[in-house]
Write a protein that holds these residues in place. Structure first.
Motif, PDB file in Angstrom:
ATOM      1  N   VAL A 257     -12.754  -3.497   2.530  1.00  0.00           N
ATOM      2  CA  VAL A 257     -14.018  -3.459   1.803  1.00  0.00           C
ATOM      3  C   VAL A 257     -14.827  -2.293   2.349  1.00  0.00           C
ATOM      4  CG1 VAL A 257     -16.089  -4.738   1.151  1.00  0.00           C
ATOM      5  CG2 VAL A 257     -13.926  -5.973   1.526  1.00  0.00           C
ATOM      6  N   VAL A 258     -15.256  -1.402   1.455  1.00  0.00           N
ATOM      7  CA  VAL A 258     -15.950  -0.171   1.851  1.00  0.00           C
ATOM      8  C   VAL A 258     -17.368  -0.175   1.305  1.00  0.00           C
ATOM      9  CG1 VAL A 258     -15.959   2.359   1.625  1.00  0.00           C
ATOM     10  CG2 VAL A 258     -13.782   1.135   1.906  1.00  0.00           C
ATOM     11  N   GLY A 263     -19.905   5.071   3.038  1.00  0.00           N
ATOM     12  CA  GLY A 263     -18.521   5.499   3.170  1.00  0.00           C
ATOM     13  C   GLY A 263     -17.801   4.844   4.334  1.00  0.00           C
ATOM     14  N   LYS A 264     -18.350   3.749   4.862  1.00  0.00           N
ATOM     15  CA  LYS A 264     -17.763   3.073   6.018  1.00  0.00           C
ATOM     16  C   LYS A 264     -17.008   1.806   5.601  1.00  0.00           C
ATOM     17  CE  LYS A 264     -19.717   5.958   8.901  1.00  0.00           C
ATOM     18  NZ  LYS A 264     -18.901   6.984   9.606  1.00  0.00           N
ATOM     19  N   VAL A 265     -15.906   1.516   6.310  1.00  0.00           N
ATOM     20  CA  VAL A 265     -15.189   0.259   6.118  1.00  0.00           C
ATOM     21  C   VAL A 265     -16.006  -0.851   6.762  1.00  0.00           C
ATOM     22  CG1 VAL A 265     -13.080  -1.031   6.629  1.00  0.00           C
ATOM     23  CG2 VAL A 265     -12.948   1.419   6.105  1.00  0.00           C
ATOM     24  N   VAL A 266     -16.384  -1.857   5.968  1.00  0.00           N
ATOM     25  CA  VAL A 266     -17.230  -2.935   6.497  1.00  0.00           C
ATOM     26  C   VAL A 266     -16.424  -4.187   6.823  1.00  0.00           C
ATOM     27  CG1 VAL A 266     -19.324  -2.099   5.414  1.00  0.00           C
ATOM     28  CG2 VAL A 266     -17.861  -3.668   4.153  1.00  0.00           C
ATOM     29  N   SER A 267     -15.258  -4.362   6.219  1.00  0.00           N
ATOM     30  CA  SER A 267     -14.399  -5.493   6.583  1.00  0.00           C
ATOM     31  C   SER A 267     -12.977  -5.252   6.079  1.00  0.00           C
ATOM     32  CB  SER A 267     -14.935  -6.816   6.034  1.00  0.00           C
ATOM     33  OG  SER A 267     -14.942  -6.821   4.621  1.00  0.00           O
ATOM     34  N   SER A 268     -12.055  -5.964   6.700  1.00  0.00           N
ATOM     35  CA  SER A 268     -10.647  -5.913   6.303  1.00  0.00           C
ATOM     36  C   SER A 268     -10.170  -7.341   6.090  1.00  0.00           C
ATOM     37  CB  SER A 268      -9.808  -5.231   7.381  1.00  0.00           C
ATOM     38  OG  SER A 268     -10.276  -3.914   7.612  1.00  0.00           O
ATOM     39  N   LEU A 269      -9.382  -7.547   5.043  1.00  0.00           N
ATOM     40  CA  LEU A 269      -8.930  -8.889   4.692  1.00  0.00           C
ATOM     41  C   LEU A 269      -7.425  -8.966   4.929  1.00  0.00           C
ATOM     42  CD1 LEU A 269     -10.886  -9.224   1.306  1.00  0.00           C
ATOM     43  CD2 LEU A 269     -11.692  -9.696   3.624  1.00  0.00           C
ATOM     44  N   PRO A 270      -6.997  -9.537   6.062  1.00  0.00           N
ATOM     45  CA  PRO A 270      -5.563  -9.594   6.391  1.00  0.00           C
ATOM     46  C   PRO A 270      -4.879 -10.724   5.629  1.00  0.00           C
ATOM     47  CG  PRO A 270      -6.837 -10.648   8.106  1.00  0.00           C
ATOM     48  CD  PRO A 270      -7.837 -10.177   7.090  1.00  0.00           C
ATOM     49  N   SER A 271      -4.268 -10.393   4.493  1.00  0.00           N
ATOM     50  CA  SER A 271      -3.804 -11.494   3.650  1.00  0.00           C
ATOM     51  C   SER A 271      -2.386 -11.352   3.126  1.00  0.00           C
ATOM     52  CB  SER A 271      -4.751 -11.666   2.470  1.00  0.00           C
ATOM     53  OG  SER A 271      -4.937 -10.432   1.803  1.00  0.00           O
ATOM     54  N   HIS A 272      -2.036 -10.213   2.565  1.00  0.00           N
ATOM     55  CA  HIS A 272      -0.781 -10.108   1.829  1.00  0.00           C
ATOM     56  C   HIS A 272       0.313  -9.432   2.663  1.00  0.00           C
ATOM     57  CE1 HIS A 272      -2.211 -11.564  -2.075  1.00  0.00           C
ATOM     58  NE2 HIS A 272      -3.364 -11.010  -1.738  1.00  0.00           N
ATOM     59  N   SER A 273       1.546  -9.871   2.441  1.00  0.00           N
ATOM     60  CA  SER A 273       2.692  -9.326   3.173  1.00  0.00           C
ATOM     61  C   SER A 273       3.488  -8.334   2.333  1.00  0.00           C
ATOM     62  CB  SER A 273       3.609 -10.470   3.625  1.00  0.00           C
ATOM     63  OG  SER A 273       4.070 -11.206   2.504  1.00  0.00           O
ATOM     64  N   ASP A 274       3.023  -8.083   1.098  1.00  0.00           N
ATOM     65  CA  ASP A 274       3.673  -7.106   0.224  1.00  0.00           C
ATOM     66  C   ASP A 274       2.577  -6.431  -0.594  1.00  0.00           C
ATOM     67  OD1 ASP A 274       5.567  -5.624  -1.144  1.00  0.00           O
ATOM     68  OD2 ASP A 274       6.852  -7.337  -1.622  1.00  0.00           O
ATOM     69  N   SER A 275       2.968  -5.494  -1.426  1.00  0.00           N
ATOM     70  CA  SER A 275       2.017  -4.668  -2.153  1.00  0.00           C
ATOM     71  C   SER A 275       0.968  -5.483  -2.911  1.00  0.00           C
ATOM     72  CB  SER A 275       2.772  -3.769  -3.147  1.00  0.00           C
ATOM     73  OG  SER A 275       1.865  -2.999  -3.916  1.00  0.00           O
ATOM     74  N   VAL A 276      -0.301  -5.077  -2.778  1.00  0.00           N
ATOM     75  CA  VAL A 276      -1.390  -5.666  -3.562  1.00  0.00           C
ATOM     76  C   VAL A 276      -1.391  -4.987  -4.926  1.00  0.00           C
ATOM     77  CG1 VAL A 276      -3.881  -5.964  -3.724  1.00  0.00           C
ATOM     78  CG2 VAL A 276      -2.736  -6.179  -1.510  1.00  0.00           C
ATOM     79  N   GLU A 277      -1.320  -5.791  -5.999  1.00  0.00           N
ATOM     80  CA  GLU A 277      -1.190  -5.231  -7.348  1.00  0.00           C
ATOM     81  C   GLU A 277      -2.485  -5.275  -8.151  1.00  0.00           C
ATOM     82  OE1 GLU A 277       1.773  -3.788  -8.763  1.00  0.00           O
ATOM     83  OE2 GLU A 277       2.044  -3.738  -6.600  1.00  0.00           O
ATOM     84  N   CYS A 278      -3.387  -6.202  -7.831  1.00  0.00           N
ATOM     85  CA  CYS A 278      -4.565  -6.374  -8.681  1.00  0.00           C
ATOM     86  C   CYS A 278      -5.717  -6.990  -7.896  1.00  0.00           C
ATOM     87  CB  CYS A 278      -4.234  -7.238  -9.900  1.00  0.00           C
ATOM     88  SG  CYS A 278      -3.199  -8.692  -9.544  1.00  0.00           S
TER      89      CYS A 278
END
Length: 389
Positions: A257-258, A263-278
């Motif tokens: 999340v930016v 222009g800074k990254v405010v959070s990261s969501l560690p969730s998927h183990s393969d490509s995020v499509e949508c």
């Protein structure tokens, strides 16, 4: 003199007797793998077709669908047969072909007022269609590569597109004129959009960067790259309704999340183990729905960076859409199923059967009574969703 009737009856009696084969009767042998033989326990189940309307005008795989924002029955579809079509739900005898593209129609978008339709193709051309007259209004040229996506300005007839030639382009569709190009990415511009306030452009690329632009000047305001941002190509993005946050997904399954302003990254969501499509943000809450090729839909509370629900699928989640401002959303899956989910409980409340191959795109009608899906099986299907408003 022989009696033909008697001969016929005698032959018929002979045919009813037992017939024996010896080795001399064998004319050839075929090797059959045991795995090819049907199992006696296997049951062939004919699944019902839950669609209320099927559009079969295309002759190849379908890639994109969009419903008119103003006409509840009007739908546009495009695919690998190099054609687009306008057609109407419930009117099987009405269709209008969007002619002229020389490669797959990869992206379609209606202007916010529903007056114009943009069709983008891998031939590098965007065509603008006047919905009222059905005429081709203008052709937008310039890109040296295929069109990846097309978007409209939220309040005007400005068209933005990302292309395989590492650039984004902007035109005035009323005049058919080029306005600006946005150069800086090092690879295909895979996703992008105007912010909802129309004042900023965000583009994501296979070069693992997000770039934030001034639409008028073409100035590159921010480049988001390197740690702690993505390390592989971006696949999709969504922008918050207040135009302050961009949520981006990546080939490696990461989500960030930016803050668009800083222009800074405010959070990261560690969730998927393969490509995020949508990725799609809920219109009426700070929730993000994110689908990936790891067979999961995850619904996030962005305010607290918490996963509310994980919704398991039988195959990769290729596309999704919220059903208007309701609590429900729909996912399209590699198994050919369209599923409806309750975002509060995380439960699958409906599975729509009908397609035989992977779903590629979904769109909801203006009155939120119809959900339209397109598939690599070459068809578009319409499902009734009025009870999920």
């Amino acid at each position: 003199m022989t009696n033909p009737v008697q001969d016929f009856h005698e032959e018929e009696e002979d045919d009813q007797g037992e017939v024996y084969l010896d080795e001399a009767d064998i004319i050839g042998e075929v090797d059959v793998d045991d795995e090819d033989l049907p199992d006696a326990d296997d049951e062939i189940i004919d699944e019902p077709d839950d669609s209320m309307h099927i559009f079969t005008g295309h002759t190849g795989e379908l890639y994109t669908v969009v419903c008119s924002p103003t006409d509840p029955t009007l739908v546009a579809t495009g695919g690998g047969d190099d054609r687009g079509f306008l057609w109407k739900i419930g009117q099987g005898d009405w269709a209008f072909e969007l002619q002229g593209h020389k490669d797959s129609v990869s992206s379609l978008a209606f202007s916010t007022d529903g007056q114009l339709l943009a069709s983008g193709s891998l031939d590098g051309i965007i065509q603008i269609w006047d919905i009222t007259s059905g005429n081709l209004k203008c052709t937008l040229e310039g890109p040296g590569g295929g069109i990846e996506w097309v978007r409209w300005h939220p309040r005007g007839h400005l068209v933005l597109a990302g292309t395989e030639d590492s650039m984004a382009w902007m035109w005035n569709a009323d005049k058919g004129s080029y306005l600006n190009s946005f150069s800086g990415h090092g690879s295909s511009v895979s996703c992008g959009d105007f912010t909802p306030d129309g004042k900023t452009i965000c583009t994501g690329s296979a070069d693992a960067t997000l770039r934030i632009w001034n639409p008028k000047s073409g100035e590159n305001i921010h480049v988001v790259q390197g740690h702690p941002y993505h390390t592989a190509g971006l696949t999709c993005l969504a922008i918050s309704s207040d135009s302050t946050l961009a949520v981006t997904g990546c080939e490696d399954g990461s989500i960030h999340v930016v803050n668009i302003v800083t222009g800074k990254v405010v959070s990261s969501l560690p969730s998927h183990s393969d490509s995020v499509e949508c990725i799609e943000l809920a219109p009426s809450s700070p929730w993000a729905a994110i689908g990936g090729m790891d067979n999961k839909l995850i619904i996030w509370d962005l305010q607290h960076s918490l996963a509310r629900s994980t919704c398991d699928h039988e195959d990769g989640v290729t596309c999704l859409t919220w059903l208007g401002g309701s609590r429900y959303l729909a996912t399209g899956c590699g198994d050919g199923k369209v599923r409806l989910w309750d975002s509060l409980s995380g439960d699958c409340v409906r599975t729509f059967n009908g397609h035989s191959e992977s779903i590629q795109s979904l769109s909801v009608s203006a009155n939120q009574e119809f959900l339209v899906s397109v598939s690599t099986d070459g068809t578009a299907r319409v499902f009734g969703i009025a009870e999920y408003k």
